[in-house]
Design a protein around this motif. Sequence first.
Motif, PDB file in Angstrom:
ATOM      1  N   VAL A   1      44.189  45.062 -13.883  1.00 37.61           N
ATOM      2  CA  VAL A   1      45.068  45.577 -14.826  1.00 37.61           C
ATOM      3  C   VAL A   1      45.861  46.390 -13.945  1.00 37.61           C
ATOM      4  O   VAL A   1      45.627  47.136 -12.806  1.00 37.61           O
ATOM      5  CB  VAL A   1      44.191  46.773 -15.525  1.00 37.61           C
ATOM      6  CG1 VAL A   1      44.846  47.519 -16.546  1.00 37.61           C
ATOM      7  CG2 VAL A   1      43.114  45.940 -16.407  1.00 37.61           C
TER       8      VAL A   1
ATOM      9  N   ILE B   1      51.688  47.894 -19.189  1.00 35.24           N
ATOM     10  CA  ILE B   1      50.308  47.367 -18.867  1.00 35.24           C
ATOM     11  C   ILE B   1      50.607  45.687 -18.778  1.00 35.24           C
ATOM     12  O   ILE B   1      50.779  45.027 -19.788  1.00 35.24           O
ATOM     13  CB  ILE B   1      49.278  48.002 -19.596  1.00 35.24           C
ATOM     14  CG1 ILE B   1      49.437  49.331 -19.607  1.00 35.24           C
ATOM     15  CG2 ILE B   1      47.929  47.423 -19.064  1.00 35.24           C
ATOM     16  CD1 ILE B   1      49.550  50.092 -17.995  1.00 35.24           C
TER      17      ILE B   1
ATOM     18  N   TRP C   1      41.655  46.401 -25.730  1.00 35.89           N
ATOM     19  CA  TRP C   1      40.973  45.432 -24.618  1.00 35.89           C
ATOM     20  C   TRP C   1      40.872  46.311 -23.270  1.00 35.89           C
ATOM     21  O   TRP C   1      39.856  46.155 -22.829  1.00 35.89           O
ATOM     22  CB  TRP C   1      41.904  44.313 -24.569  1.00 35.89           C
ATOM     23  CG  TRP C   1      41.182  42.939 -23.527  1.00 35.89           C
ATOM     24  CD1 TRP C   1      40.028  42.735 -23.791  1.00 35.89           C
ATOM     25  CD2 TRP C   1      42.002  42.297 -22.875  1.00 35.89           C
ATOM     26  NE1 TRP C   1      39.612  41.656 -23.151  1.00 35.89           N
ATOM     27  CE2 TRP C   1      40.597  41.306 -22.323  1.00 35.89           C
ATOM     28  CE3 TRP C   1      43.223  41.923 -22.448  1.00 35.89           C
ATOM     29  CZ2 TRP C   1      41.073  40.169 -21.575  1.00 35.89           C
ATOM     30  CZ3 TRP C   1      43.494  41.114 -21.485  1.00 35.89           C
ATOM     31  CH2 TRP C   1      42.184  40.084 -21.081  1.00 35.89           C
ATOM     32  N   VAL C   2      41.674  47.079 -23.033  1.00 39.02           N
ATOM     33  CA  VAL C   2      41.609  48.003 -21.645  1.00 39.02           C
ATOM     34  C   VAL C   2      40.390  48.780 -21.767  1.00 39.02           C
ATOM     35  O   VAL C   2      39.391  48.846 -20.832  1.00 39.02           O
ATOM     36  CB  VAL C   2      42.931  48.639 -21.430  1.00 39.02           C
ATOM     37  CG1 VAL C   2      42.564  49.744 -20.065  1.00 39.02           C
ATOM     38  CG2 VAL C   2      43.796  47.607 -20.881  1.00 39.02           C
ATOM     39  N   ARG C   3      40.137  49.498 -22.856  1.00 36.27           N
ATOM     40  CA  ARG C   3      38.957  50.458 -23.282  1.00 36.27           C
ATOM     41  C   ARG C   3      37.860  49.432 -23.294  1.00 36.27           C
ATOM     42  O   ARG C   3      36.727  49.923 -22.651  1.00 36.27           O
ATOM     43  CB  ARG C   3      39.145  50.951 -24.550  1.00 36.27           C
ATOM     44  CG  ARG C   3      40.147  51.975 -24.646  1.00 36.27           C
ATOM     45  CD  ARG C   3      40.174  52.772 -25.862  1.00 36.27           C
ATOM     46  NE  ARG C   3      40.621  52.126 -26.961  1.00 36.27           N
ATOM     47  CZ  ARG C   3      41.931  52.248 -27.286  1.00 36.27           C
ATOM     48  NH1 ARG C   3      42.959  52.701 -26.828  1.00 36.27           N
ATOM     49  NH2 ARG C   3      42.419  51.487 -28.491  1.00 36.27           N
TER      50      ARG C   3
ATOM     51  N   VAL D   1      47.610  42.689 -17.620  1.00 32.98           N
ATOM     52  CA  VAL D   1      46.149  42.068 -17.484  1.00 32.98           C
ATOM     53  C   VAL D   1      46.219  40.854 -17.139  1.00 32.98           C
ATOM     54  O   VAL D   1      46.602  40.095 -17.661  1.00 32.98           O
ATOM     55  CB  VAL D   1      45.179  42.537 -18.715  1.00 32.98           C
ATOM     56  CG1 VAL D   1      43.791  42.095 -18.521  1.00 32.98           C
ATOM     57  CG2 VAL D   1      45.193  43.944 -19.199  1.00 32.98           C
TER      58      VAL D   1
ATOM     59  N   MET E   1      39.570  52.058 -14.335  1.00 31.98           N
ATOM     60  CA  MET E   1      39.796  51.297 -15.449  1.00 31.98           C
ATOM     61  C   MET E   1      39.847  52.529 -16.642  1.00 31.98           C
ATOM     62  O   MET E   1      40.575  52.459 -17.696  1.00 31.98           O
ATOM     63  CB  MET E   1      38.701  50.464 -15.875  1.00 31.98           C
ATOM     64  CG  MET E   1      38.781  49.110 -15.120  1.00 31.98           C
ATOM     65  SD  MET E   1      40.008  47.962 -15.691  1.00 31.98           S
ATOM     66  CE  MET E   1      39.842  46.523 -14.680  1.00 31.98           C
TER      67      MET E   1
ATOM     68  N   PHE F   1      43.289  53.922 -17.217  1.00 27.53           N
ATOM     69  CA  PHE F   1      44.274  53.044 -18.070  1.00 27.53           C
ATOM     70  C   PHE F   1      43.768  53.132 -19.573  1.00 27.53           C
ATOM     71  O   PHE F   1      44.604  53.149 -20.268  1.00 27.53           O
ATOM     72  CB  PHE F   1      44.063  51.652 -17.472  1.00 27.53           C
ATOM     73  CG  PHE F   1      44.922  51.031 -15.961  1.00 27.53           C
ATOM     74  CD1 PHE F   1      45.995  51.494 -16.384  1.00 27.53           C
ATOM     75  CD2 PHE F   1      44.542  51.238 -15.058  1.00 27.53           C
ATOM     76  CE1 PHE F   1      47.170  51.037 -15.239  1.00 27.53           C
ATOM     77  CE2 PHE F   1      45.082  50.759 -13.896  1.00 27.53           C
ATOM     78  CZ  PHE F   1      46.371  50.872 -13.829  1.00 27.53           C
ATOM     79  N   SER F   2      42.503  53.105 -19.630  1.00 26.28           N
ATOM     80  CA  SER F   2      42.041  53.151 -21.082  1.00 26.28           C
ATOM     81  C   SER F   2      42.240  54.521 -21.755  1.00 26.28           C
ATOM     82  O   SER F   2      42.407  54.539 -23.164  1.00 26.28           O
ATOM     83  CB  SER F   2      40.383  52.836 -21.178  1.00 26.28           C
ATOM     84  OG  SER F   2      39.831  54.130 -20.465  1.00 26.28           O
TER      85      SER F   2
END
Length: 529
Positions: A466, A377, A441-443, A379, A363, A366-367
């Motif tokens: 993700v 991306i 949101w990914v973070r 999710v 993750m 991605f962040s």
Amino acid sequence: MWRLPVLRPIASPARLACWFALVATTLAPGAMHAIDTRLYPIDPSKGDGIGEYVSEANLDLIVARVVAVSDRGATIAHPPLVMLDVERVLRGHVHLGRLRALWVMEDRNVFRCGNETKGEQEAADRYYAQRVHGPRVGARMLLAGWRSEPDTFWSADPSVRFPDSEELRLRIAREAQRADIQRERTAFRRRQQQIAQEATDERGRRAADLRALVRRSTDIVIGQVRPGSRELLVIASLYEAPRNPVAARINSAIEHDFHSGTPGQRLVLEGAEGAVARLLAAREAAASARPDSTIPGPYICFLRRCAFVPYESGYYPMAIVDATAGALPADSAVVRVVRGIVARESRHGPWAPLPPTECGASMKRFSALDDSALDNIRVRIMYARPGGYAERRQSFVFGVGLSDQDESFIPFCGVCRERAWSDQLMSRYPVSVQRGVIGAWVRTLADLPDAGVVMSPDSVVAIVTVRGQLGGTMRSAERELSDLGLAHDAEALTRFVENDTVAAWRVNYWKYSFGSPIAPQAGWHLMGQ
């Protein structure tokens, strides 16, 4: 004296066209009149294209003289019967000499849907009852047509009926010949591409890492695949992993609600089409051409078990673990090797199947993506709380620019493939969000308080995946969420979309659908409905 046989219809009422009924309803009763089929429906002076049509429809093309016509009482449904004397064959397999032909007024293979209203049915009946005439006796004509079966009448195509002239004859014949050559060249290139693809697929199967396929499987079987339904007829089971305990409870509850008896298994092909899909399609096509309707196979199949599907008679989808080599022809050498691998890998008990090759990304990676890389991306968040059929929930997919028709492929990375019951039973709900929302949101997902904590299967309420490009390669990261993680995740996403009315409404709908421990904001208009 030659006698014309009794007229017979070219199609029963069940085989007449829906669209003819629609055409007929647009005509006032007074517009229904006898149609003179000697009026040619295509004007050859308006340009080329007739020869291309003849080639594309694979029609015969002839020059013939009209010898006799029987059109007394003829209608569109019961067309005139004509005796032709064929003088030249420009294309096709018609013989010189006498030819019995139907002077039809409609194209081939036209069917009525069978669900017309009474008014549409009556209009269609009136349309097909219209009187028609045959051609003039003695006319020399350029005609195209077809014969459905060897012992049937030749049908004169209603679009290609012209008085014969050398200029028109040469133009149409040459155009049809050019189109035929082009079609043959295209078919040849397609066959060459298919041969090259088959060779590539075979090399991929021969180079397959059988041990990796074994370790990625929950089930390994030898079986046949029924065409159409892809039902898997198991001949022998080489390996069957223990069932995930939570998934087993979910499946048991759904089976009990459904009263399905003993469910079968069906192959599932996921993601982009690969060698397995082409192998199955080729063998199905070959089997369908055989009179004994042989079921294709056997194959040795490396499978990943999915959740029970309570549709039709009820079945378990079995996902192929690899698009190239997940199903191999079950020759004895390959079977012996796989049996040996299973025996060695099973010495210390069953194994946890390895995830798909694109899984295992972090993750954090991605962040760390920059804004320009966030557009691809996706999710997905999937409901995973144990329950019966009535407790299923939609999965939700979030991304930049998603449409309501989005069907993005997103794999299941963990043993949750067995727990994907909600995702299998309901279509995914897309939520389009802005690029900054996805990044934030990914973070948040990467920094959740319980990140990296191994949870018991009973405490998992949702699973988030993700997926996107990392370093030019498609990768996926997945993690399980507890009540606390889901609530934290939902609270963060609600803040991120507060300035986007549509996205905010859909995020509230997600929270409403999943239910406790998350809930939509106060005042949301579907609250409690």
